[in-house]
Design an enzyme around this catalytic site. Structure first.
Site, PDB file in Angstrom:
ATOM      1  N   LYS A  96       0.960  -1.068  -0.080  1.00 33.82           N
ATOM      2  CA  LYS A  96       0.017  -0.017  -0.067  1.00 33.82           C
ATOM      3  C   LYS A  96       0.953   1.201   0.047  1.00 33.82           C
ATOM      4  O   LYS A  96       0.530   2.436  -0.699  1.00 33.82           O
ATOM      5  CB  LYS A  96      -0.991  -0.005   1.068  1.00 33.82           C
ATOM      6  N   LYS A 150       1.526  12.476   5.105  1.00 31.16           N
ATOM      7  CA  LYS A 150       1.815  11.459   6.301  1.00 31.16           C
ATOM      8  C   LYS A 150       2.014  10.086   5.668  1.00 31.16           C
ATOM      9  O   LYS A 150       2.836   9.304   5.958  1.00 31.16           O
ATOM     10  CB  LYS A 150       0.370  11.043   7.228  1.00 31.16           C
TER      11      LYS A 150
END
Length: 296
Positions: free
Chosen positions: A173, A243
């Protein structure tokens, strides 16, 4: 025979669609909790039952998490009043957040000592995909764990991939997001350069789509957002993008590999945050590149 009970914690932008699909398709009773319980109550028509972390840990055998970052996952799993503290029926936690790889593996070890398995299953694609149940889900688990959670993940995703042992789902991911964010950074640069050179952004989007620069990123963000100079809130924000890219940079450090391209993109995202665009859809970095740092 009563229906099995499963839990869902984190009913936000992505989690709302995921939780709703799980309740409609799984054949289970779904107990859900969120800091904003209005989101949970909004899913009542789908069969979602408003609950608490304690009740979920006591009555659900499997709990799914969709939370902003690893620190939230850790707090919900092992913090005071968290899932591990109240676990009775609970046997498996499936973290569908995008989380730090090494901290995910450490959390799995910590939970394992309490008799709870952790599966990492972060999701990719859009809020629309979450609503439609067509997410890409990359899973870190052994084969037996994967087989046990696969029927539930199929309720939320159209592509569910076993990527390897614990943490591997997070690696895949994070790489997906790294490639996407770096690509969009390049697209933002191209659109800014074209406009300053007297070429229409709409024309550029169409031209690139016809050539070797065509990509999913171009189709999604190029024509619909970069070309239109429209970057709404309540989408994948600049703050969240930064992030996620920092996770890629942290992974680079862990495996001792340079990642200069991602560092440049992270710097550009940080400039966008500093310019007041933290909550806007992350391709808004175009405005900073083009010299339009004023907050919308």
């Amino acid at each position: 025979m009563s229906k099995p009970v499963i839990g869902f914690i984190g009913v936000g932008v992505m989690g709302m669609g995921m939780c709703g699909n799980l309740a409609r398709k799984s054949g289970c009773i779904v107990l859900a909790a969120d800091l904003n319980m209005d989101n949970v109550h909004a899913l009542a028509a789908d069969g979602v039952v408003a609950s608490s972390i304690q009740q979920i840990a006591e009555t659900a055998s499997i709990v799914f998490l969709s939370l902003p970052a690893i620190q939230h996952v850790e707090a919900v799993c092992t913090g005071p009043g968290g899932l591990a503290a109240h676990a009775r029926a609970l046997k498996t936690i499936v973290d569908m957040s995008t989380s730090d790889v090494e901290r995910t593996r450490q959390l799995a070890r910590t939970l394992g000592k309490a008799g709870i398995e952790l599966v990492d299953a972060p999701v990719a694609r859009s809020r629309e995909a979450a609503n439609n149940g067509t997410l890409l889900i990359t899973v870190g688990a052994d084969q037996a764990q994967f087989n046990a959670v696969r029927p539930y993940l199929d309720c939320m995703g159209s592509d569910v991939l076993l990527c390897g042992p614990t943490g591997a789902g997070q690696v895949v991911k994070i790489m997906n997001n790294m490639v996407l964010l770096n690509t969009v950074h390049t697209l933002a640069q191209a659109f800014a350069m074209a406009e300053k050179s007297g070429v229409s952004k709409d024309l550029l989007a169409n031209a690139l789509s016809l050539g070797s620069a065509a990509s999913f990123a171009l189709k999604l963000t190029g024509a619909n957002y970069l070309a239109k100079d429209v970057f709404p809130q309540k989408m994948f924000s600049t703050a969240y993008a930064l992030k996620d890219l920092k996770l890629a940079l942290e992974l680079s450090e862990t495996i001792h590999m340079d990642n200069a391209i991602s560092r440049l993109t992270a710097q550009q995202l940080q400039k966008s945050v500093d310019a007041g665009f933290a909550d806007n859809y992350y391709p808004v970095m175009y405005r900073v590149i083009a010299g339009g740092e004023q907050q919308p």
